[in-house]
Design a protein around this motif. Structure first.
Motif, mmCIF file in Angstrom:
data_model
loop_
_atom_site.group_PDB
_atom_site.id
_atom_site.type_symbol
_atom_site.label_atom_id
_atom_site.label_comp_id
_atom_site.label_asym_id
_atom_site.label_seq_id
_atom_site.Cartn_x
_atom_site.Cartn_y
_atom_site.Cartn_z
ATOM 1 N N LEU A 55 0.844 -1.195 0.000
ATOM 2 C CA LEU A 55 0.000 0.000 0.000
ATOM 3 C C LEU A 55 0.878 1.243 0.000
ATOM 4 O O LEU A 55 0.587 2.227 -0.680
ATOM 5 C CB LEU A 55 -0.933 -0.010 1.219
ATOM 6 C CG LEU A 55 -1.761 1.243 1.456
ATOM 7 C CD1 LEU A 55 -2.633 1.587 0.262
ATOM 8 C CD2 LEU A 55 -2.604 1.094 2.709
ATOM 9 N N GLN A 56 1.961 1.197 0.742
ATOM 10 C CA GLN A 56 2.869 2.346 0.829
ATOM 11 C C GLN A 56 3.401 2.743 -0.546
ATOM 12 O O GLN A 56 3.548 3.924 -0.841
ATOM 13 C CB GLN A 56 4.028 2.045 1.785
ATOM 14 C CG GLN A 56 4.830 3.260 2.165
ATOM 15 C CD GLN A 56 4.019 4.310 2.902
ATOM 16 O OE1 GLN A 56 3.106 4.007 3.659
ATOM 17 N NE2 GLN A 56 4.336 5.562 2.671
ATOM 18 N N SER A 57 3.666 1.763 -1.395
ATOM 19 C CA SER A 57 4.171 2.085 -2.740
ATOM 20 C C SER A 57 3.125 2.846 -3.554
ATOM 21 O O SER A 57 3.480 3.704 -4.368
ATOM 22 C CB SER A 57 4.647 0.835 -3.468
ATOM 23 O OG SER A 57 3.590 -0.069 -3.675
ATOM 24 N N PHE A 76 -12.111 1.573 6.536
ATOM 25 C CA PHE A 76 -11.771 2.759 7.316
ATOM 26 C C PHE A 76 -10.262 2.927 7.425
ATOM 27 O O PHE A 76 -9.726 3.999 7.170
ATOM 28 C CB PHE A 76 -12.402 2.705 8.721
ATOM 29 C CG PHE A 76 -11.991 3.864 9.581
ATOM 30 C CD1 PHE A 76 -12.583 5.102 9.420
ATOM 31 C CD2 PHE A 76 -10.996 3.726 10.535
ATOM 32 C CE1 PHE A 76 -12.192 6.195 10.192
ATOM 33 C CE2 PHE A 76 -10.595 4.806 11.310
ATOM 34 C CZ PHE A 76 -11.195 6.038 11.142
ATOM 35 N N GLU A 77 -9.577 1.855 7.795
ATOM 36 C CA GLU A 77 -8.121 1.917 7.981
ATOM 37 C C GLU A 77 -7.416 2.355 6.703
ATOM 38 O O GLU A 77 -6.571 3.255 6.720
ATOM 39 C CB GLU A 77 -7.612 0.540 8.409
ATOM 40 C CG GLU A 77 -6.109 0.434 8.501
ATOM 41 C CD GLU A 77 -5.623 -0.996 8.730
ATOM 42 O OE1 GLU A 77 -4.400 -1.185 8.683
ATOM 43 O OE2 GLU A 77 -6.442 -1.903 8.927
ATOM 44 N N TYR A 78 -7.754 1.733 5.580
ATOM 45 C CA TYR A 78 -7.084 2.058 4.325
ATOM 46 C C TYR A 78 -7.486 3.430 3.798
ATOM 47 O O TYR A 78 -6.640 4.174 3.300
ATOM 48 C CB TYR A 78 -7.346 0.980 3.266
ATOM 49 C CG TYR A 78 -6.704 -0.350 3.579
ATOM 50 C CD1 TYR A 78 -5.590 -0.456 4.398
ATOM 51 C CD2 TYR A 78 -7.212 -1.521 3.053
ATOM 52 C CE1 TYR A 78 -5.010 -1.681 4.670
ATOM 53 C CE2 TYR A 78 -6.631 -2.749 3.316
ATOM 54 C CZ TYR A 78 -5.533 -2.820 4.131
ATOM 55 O OH TYR A 78 -4.948 -4.040 4.394
ATOM 56 N N ALA A 79 -8.762 3.765 3.877
ATOM 57 C CA ALA A 79 -9.203 5.083 3.412
ATOM 58 C C ALA A 79 -8.525 6.187 4.214
ATOM 59 O O ALA A 79 -8.118 7.218 3.656
ATOM 60 C CB ALA A 79 -10.721 5.200 3.502
ATOM 61 N N LEU A 81 -5.550 6.064 5.652
ATOM 62 C CA LEU A 81 -4.163 6.161 5.192
ATOM 63 C C LEU A 81 -4.065 6.868 3.837
ATOM 64 O O LEU A 81 -3.157 7.684 3.619
ATOM 65 C CB LEU A 81 -3.539 4.760 5.103
ATOM 66 C CG LEU A 81 -3.306 4.049 6.425
ATOM 67 C CD1 LEU A 81 -2.900 2.598 6.187
ATOM 68 C CD2 LEU A 81 -2.244 4.769 7.244
ATOM 69 N N VAL A 82 -4.995 6.570 2.963
ATOM 70 C CA VAL A 82 -5.015 7.214 1.646
ATOM 71 C C VAL A 82 -5.208 8.723 1.786
ATOM 72 O O VAL A 82 -4.479 9.517 1.192
ATOM 73 C CB VAL A 82 -6.134 6.591 0.764
ATOM 74 C CG1 VAL A 82 -6.358 7.428 -0.493
ATOM 75 C CG2 VAL A 82 -5.788 5.157 0.400
ATOM 76 N N LEU A 83 -6.175 9.115 2.603
ATOM 77 C CA LEU A 83 -6.453 10.538 2.787
ATOM 78 C C LEU A 83 -5.292 11.251 3.492
ATOM 79 O O LEU A 83 -4.940 12.378 3.137
ATOM 80 C CB LEU A 83 -7.744 10.728 3.562
ATOM 81 C CG LEU A 83 -9.010 10.240 2.846
ATOM 82 C CD1 LEU A 83 -10.207 10.289 3.777
ATOM 83 C CD2 LEU A 83 -9.258 11.060 1.584
ATOM 84 N N GLN A 84 -4.685 10.592 4.468
ATOM 85 C CA GLN A 84 -3.534 11.184 5.164
ATOM 86 C C GLN A 84 -2.345 11.372 4.230
ATOM 87 O O GLN A 84 -1.512 12.251 4.454
ATOM 88 C CB GLN A 84 -3.130 10.325 6.358
ATOM 89 C CG GLN A 84 -4.098 10.415 7.504
ATOM 90 C CD GLN A 84 -3.766 9.459 8.655
ATOM 91 O OE1 GLN A 84 -3.161 8.399 8.455
ATOM 92 N NE2 GLN A 84 -4.202 9.826 9.839
ATOM 93 N N HIS A 88 -7.009 11.221 -3.035
ATOM 94 C CA HIS A 88 -8.468 11.105 -2.981
ATOM 95 C C HIS A 88 -8.828 9.639 -2.852
ATOM 96 O O HIS A 88 -8.099 8.767 -3.330
ATOM 97 C CB HIS A 88 -9.103 11.688 -4.250
ATOM 98 C CG HIS A 88 -8.821 13.141 -4.423
ATOM 99 N ND1 HIS A 88 -9.530 14.117 -3.778
ATOM 100 C CD2 HIS A 88 -7.886 13.767 -5.162
ATOM 101 C CE1 HIS A 88 -9.060 15.297 -4.112
ATOM 102 N NE2 HIS A 88 -8.047 15.116 -4.963
ATOM 103 N N ALA A 89 -9.957 9.352 -2.200
ATOM 104 C CA ALA A 89 -10.363 7.975 -1.988
ATOM 105 C C ALA A 89 -11.835 7.797 -2.303
ATOM 106 O O ALA A 89 -12.649 8.665 -2.020
ATOM 107 C CB ALA A 89 -10.104 7.565 -0.537
#
Length: 90
Positions: A55-57, A76-79, A81-84, A88-89
């Motif tokens: 995911l980091q890549s 929730f967890e992934y969204a 991280l994406v927003l942080q 856009h998610a």
């Protein structure tokens, strides 16, 4: 028109059937690839895209939009991280 660079968080049934075909055909989007930890299937259907190993890549790439199409318990967890990461998610 500038295309929205988009990545998927999984290339299972939802990625293969619903998301990737739309993103590939719509002139406003550019499918960059999908997060695939084990199976590397997206490149069989879309040879020019990337199979991201983490995911980091994806978060460190020039992706604009991330489709969080993972199991519900991870949304929730992934969204978040994406927003942080400033992406856009959906």
């Amino acid at each position: 028109m500038q295309k929205i660079k988009t990545a998927l968080l999984s290339y299972g049934m939802s990625g293969k059937v619903f998301h990737a075909p739309f993103l590939e055909l719509h002139p406003g989007f550019e499918l960059l690839g999908s997060w695939e930890r084990t199976k590397k299937l997206i490149q069989l259907d879309y040879p020019k895209v990337t199979s991201y190993t983490t995911l980091q890549s994806i978060l460190e790439s020039d992706v604009d939009l991330v489709v969080v199409n993972t199991p519900v318990g991870t949304h929730f967890e992934y969204a978040k991280l994406v927003l942080q990461a400033g992406k856009h998610a959906i």
